[in-house]
Design a protein around this motif. Structure first.
Motif, PDB file in Angstrom:
ATOM      1  N   PRO A 198      -0.709  -7.027  10.646  1.00 31.59           N
ATOM      2  CA  PRO A 198      -0.408  -6.927   9.212  1.00 31.59           C
ATOM      3  C   PRO A 198      -1.626  -6.576   8.365  1.00 31.59           C
ATOM      4  CG  PRO A 198       0.720  -8.816  10.172  1.00 31.59           C
ATOM      5  CD  PRO A 198      -0.189  -8.278  11.247  1.00 31.59           C
ATOM      6  N   LEU A 199      -2.794  -7.071   8.757  1.00 35.98           N
ATOM      7  CA  LEU A 199      -3.988  -6.816   7.956  1.00 35.98           C
ATOM      8  C   LEU A 199      -4.415  -5.346   8.004  1.00 35.98           C
ATOM      9  CD1 LEU A 199      -6.662  -6.567   9.990  1.00 35.98           C
ATOM     10  CD2 LEU A 199      -6.209  -8.993  10.264  1.00 35.98           C
ATOM     11  N   ASN A 200      -3.889  -4.583   8.959  1.00 35.59           N
ATOM     12  CA  ASN A 200      -4.258  -3.173   9.078  1.00 35.59           C
ATOM     13  C   ASN A 200      -3.235  -2.227   8.449  1.00 35.59           C
ATOM     14  OD1 ASN A 200      -6.652  -3.702  10.453  1.00 35.59           O
ATOM     15  ND2 ASN A 200      -5.606  -3.771  12.431  1.00 35.59           N
ATOM     16  N   ARG A 201      -2.240  -2.775   7.787  1.00 27.97           N
ATOM     17  CA  ARG A 201      -1.215  -1.920   7.201  1.00 27.97           C
ATOM     18  C   ARG A 201      -1.761  -1.126   6.019  1.00 27.97           C
ATOM     19  NH1 ARG A 201       3.466  -6.556   7.491  1.00 27.97           N
ATOM     20  NH2 ARG A 201       4.054  -6.196   9.660  1.00 27.97           N
ATOM     21  N   SER A 202      -1.224   0.061   5.842  1.00 30.33           N
ATOM     22  CA  SER A 202      -1.600   0.907   4.711  1.00 30.33           C
ATOM     23  C   SER A 202      -0.723   0.560   3.506  1.00 30.33           C
ATOM     24  CB  SER A 202      -1.419   2.383   5.073  1.00 30.33           C
ATOM     25  OG  SER A 202      -2.244   2.745   6.148  1.00 30.33           O
ATOM     26  N   VAL A 203      -1.135   1.069   2.363  1.00 27.80           N
ATOM     27  CA  VAL A 203      -0.327   0.882   1.157  1.00 27.80           C
ATOM     28  C   VAL A 203      -0.115   2.234   0.487  1.00 27.80           C
ATOM     29  CG1 VAL A 203      -1.111  -1.479   0.777  1.00 27.80           C
ATOM     30  CG2 VAL A 203      -2.347   0.413  -0.274  1.00 27.80           C
ATOM     31  N   ARG A 204       0.982   2.317  -0.248  1.00 25.16           N
ATOM     32  CA  ARG A 204       1.289   3.498  -1.039  1.00 25.16           C
ATOM     33  C   ARG A 204       1.536   3.029  -2.468  1.00 25.16           C
ATOM     34  NH1 ARG A 204       5.766   6.001  -3.068  1.00 25.16           N
ATOM     35  NH2 ARG A 204       5.726   8.299  -3.191  1.00 25.16           N
ATOM     36  N   ALA A 205       0.700   3.533  -3.373  1.00 29.35           N
ATOM     37  CA  ALA A 205       0.808   3.113  -4.772  1.00 29.35           C
ATOM     38  C   ALA A 205       1.069   4.325  -5.652  1.00 29.35           C
ATOM     39  CB  ALA A 205      -0.473   2.420  -5.217  1.00 29.35           C
ATOM     40  N   VAL A 206       1.911   4.145  -6.654  1.00 30.21           N
ATOM     41  CA  VAL A 206       2.186   5.199  -7.632  1.00 30.21           C
ATOM     42  C   VAL A 206       1.813   4.655  -9.005  1.00 30.21           C
ATOM     43  CG1 VAL A 206       3.906   6.740  -8.637  1.00 30.21           C
ATOM     44  CG2 VAL A 206       4.101   6.061  -6.222  1.00 30.21           C
ATOM     45  N   THR A 207       0.873   5.338  -9.664  1.00 21.05           N
ATOM     46  CA  THR A 207       0.424   4.892 -10.982  1.00 21.05           C
ATOM     47  C   THR A 207       1.483   5.232 -12.050  1.00 21.05           C
ATOM     48  OG1 THR A 207      -0.697   6.981 -11.415  1.00 21.05           O
ATOM     49  CG2 THR A 207      -1.963   5.261 -10.310  1.00 21.05           C
ATOM     50  N   ARG A 208       1.328   4.680 -13.221  1.00 23.30           N
ATOM     51  CA  ARG A 208       2.304   4.904 -14.290  1.00 23.30           C
ATOM     52  C   ARG A 208       2.361   6.369 -14.729  1.00 23.30           C
ATOM     53  NH1 ARG A 208       4.524   0.395 -16.037  1.00 23.30           N
ATOM     54  NH2 ARG A 208       3.469  -1.603 -15.662  1.00 23.30           N
ATOM     55  N   ASP A 209       1.265   7.120 -14.495  1.00 23.25           N
ATOM     56  CA  ASP A 209       1.299   8.542 -14.841  1.00 23.25           C
ATOM     57  C   ASP A 209       1.737   9.419 -13.669  1.00 23.25           C
ATOM     58  OD1 ASP A 209      -0.880   8.354 -13.225  1.00 23.25           O
ATOM     59  OD2 ASP A 209      -2.349   9.062 -14.697  1.00 23.25           O
ATOM     60  N   GLY A 210       2.229   8.804 -12.582  1.00 22.22           N
ATOM     61  CA  GLY A 210       2.828   9.546 -11.478  1.00 22.22           C
ATOM     62  C   GLY A 210       1.903   9.899 -10.330  1.00 22.22           C
ATOM     63  N   LYS A 211       0.665   9.477 -10.370  1.00 23.28           N
ATOM     64  CA  LYS A 211      -0.276   9.794  -9.294  1.00 23.28           C
ATOM     65  C   LYS A 211      -0.032   8.878  -8.092  1.00 23.28           C
ATOM     66  CE  LYS A 211      -5.224  10.132  -8.255  1.00 23.28           C
ATOM     67  NZ  LYS A 211      -6.600   9.909  -8.793  1.00 23.28           N
ATOM     68  N   THR A 212       0.102   9.480  -6.893  1.00 20.33           N
ATOM     69  CA  THR A 212       0.340   8.708  -5.677  1.00 20.33           C
ATOM     70  C   THR A 212      -0.978   8.511  -4.921  1.00 20.33           C
ATOM     71  OG1 THR A 212       2.592   9.560  -5.452  1.00 20.33           O
ATOM     72  CG2 THR A 212       1.558   8.633  -3.472  1.00 20.33           C
ATOM     73  N   ILE A 213      -1.232   7.290  -4.546  1.00 22.71           N
ATOM     74  CA  ILE A 213      -2.466   6.944  -3.837  1.00 22.71           C
ATOM     75  C   ILE A 213      -2.087   6.200  -2.559  1.00 22.71           C
ATOM     76  CG2 ILE A 213      -4.646   5.662  -3.952  1.00 22.71           C
ATOM     77  CD1 ILE A 213      -4.402   5.870  -7.031  1.00 22.71           C
ATOM     78  N   THR A 214      -2.618   6.638  -1.431  1.00 20.50           N
ATOM     79  CA  THR A 214      -2.362   5.958  -0.165  1.00 20.50           C
ATOM     80  C   THR A 214      -3.690   5.633   0.504  1.00 20.50           C
ATOM     81  OG1 THR A 214      -2.225   8.038   1.065  1.00 20.50           O
ATOM     82  CG2 THR A 214      -0.169   7.138   0.190  1.00 20.50           C
ATOM     83  N   GLY A 215      -3.681   4.610   1.309  1.00 23.69           N
ATOM     84  CA  GLY A 215      -4.899   4.238   2.018  1.00 23.69           C
ATOM     85  C   GLY A 215      -4.737   2.934   2.752  1.00 23.69           C
ATOM     86  N   ARG A 216      -5.761   2.574   3.499  1.00 23.68           N
ATOM     87  CA  ARG A 216      -5.737   1.316   4.264  1.00 23.68           C
ATOM     88  C   ARG A 216      -6.190   0.173   3.365  1.00 23.68           C
ATOM     89  NH1 ARG A 216      -9.476  -1.324   7.666  1.00 23.68           N
ATOM     90  NH2 ARG A 216     -10.970   0.389   7.422  1.00 23.68           N
ATOM     91  N   ARG A 217      -5.408  -0.882   3.351  1.00 24.21           N
ATOM     92  CA  ARG A 217      -5.691  -2.026   2.489  1.00 24.21           C
ATOM     93  C   ARG A 217      -6.903  -2.802   3.011  1.00 24.21           C
ATOM     94  NH1 ARG A 217      -0.854  -6.162   1.917  1.00 24.21           N
ATOM     95  NH2 ARG A 217      -1.026  -5.837   4.153  1.00 24.21           N
ATOM     96  N   LEU A 218      -7.855  -3.057   2.123  1.00 24.55           N
ATOM     97  CA  LEU A 218      -9.041  -3.823   2.500  1.00 24.55           C
ATOM     98  C   LEU A 218      -8.973  -5.249   1.978  1.00 24.55           C
ATOM     99  CD1 LEU A 218     -11.820  -1.155   1.786  1.00 24.55           C
ATOM    100  CD2 LEU A 218     -10.720  -1.683   3.973  1.00 24.55           C
TER     101      LEU A 218
END
Length: 248
Positions: free
Chosen positions: A167-187
């Motif tokens: 679980p600690l190595n799972r990635s995340v996908r975030a979408v900001t309020r202005d529509g920008k998508t950001i993905t990466g490994r959660r630290l």
């Protein structure tokens, strides 16, 4: 750290075999080696009258008992209280319950030198992973992977990365309020923020209240090597990974 958990747990442990995830057991193995092995030993039998591997606990019979003791310690003994989160507690309990069947023996097959070459060349592993200061940071650092995962677990990760992903190595996908998508490994993550590293190895900190969508991705970005490497090459690669015991 000491864990003085004695007699009465053997039957309970037998009842729970098979109910824990491999990921939790392996995470618990790592935590045990970091926090408990100094007093309890690799086999869990260094404290007189206690045998964690065989499920002999003096003050616990259920998982809830173990969970409580790990948090509170045992007053009047050398067992201190532990500062573990919910996930760490679950992992430690899972490892203690399955310790008797957890295999830490090195594989006899495989050639570590050939495996290192596969890691760097055919496997192309350094495009995501880092070993002893060399390679990418986008995937988990593998510098001590041989000390915290069993040969079977390493092989499983190569064949089915998603099933073996912690679980600690799972990635995340975030979408900001202005529509920008950001993905990466959660630290790191807390109630209000999350820090991650993206595919360009950039460190990014996000405030959750600024996001329109936030998803923890449970599918590993790592490809399976089942059809890319022969059985002998997998053995070589596992043999190499088993040699990684920390920064040299």
């Amino acid at each position: 750290m000491l864990i003085v958990l004695l007699l009465a747990g053997l039957l309970a442990a037998q009842e729970h075999v098979g109910q824990y995830s491999q990921a939790d057991v392996e995470a618990g193995y790592r935590l045990y080696n970091s926090n408990c092995i100094t007093c309890h030993g690799a086999n869990g039998d260094s404290v007189p009258g206690v045998n964690l591997r065989s499920g002999q606990f003096r003050h616990a019979s259920s998982d809830a008992d173990l969970n409580r003791l790990l948090q509170t310690g045992i007053p009047g003994t050398a067992m201190p209280p532990g500062k573990f989160g919910t996930g760490d507690l679950a992992a430690l309990v899972a490892y203690l319950r399955t310790m008797h069947e957890f295999d830490t023996r090195p594989l006899a097959r495989g050639d570590a030198a050939r495996g290192e070459n596969i890691f760097q060349e055919k496997g192309n592993c350094t495009t995501c992973h880092r070993v002893n200061g060399k390679g990418s940071r986008t995937g988990p650092d593998l510098s001590d992977i041989g000390a915290i995962r069993s040969p079977e677990a390493l092989q499983g990760s190569l064949m089915d990365p998603t099933a073996s992903m912690l679980p600690l190595n799972r990635s995340v996908r975030a979408v900001t309020r202005d529509g920008k998508t950001i993905t990466g490994r959660r630290l790191n993550e807390d109630t209000y923020t999350v820090q991650l590293i993206d595919s360009q190895e950039r460190l990014i900190s996000l405030t959750k209240s600024d996001l329109r969508d936030y998803t923890v991705v449970k599918t590993s970005p790592m490809p399976s090597f089942e059809d890319k490497l022969s059985a002998a090459e997998v053995d070589d690669l596992v043999a190499y990974l088993r040699t990684l015991k920390g920064m040299r």
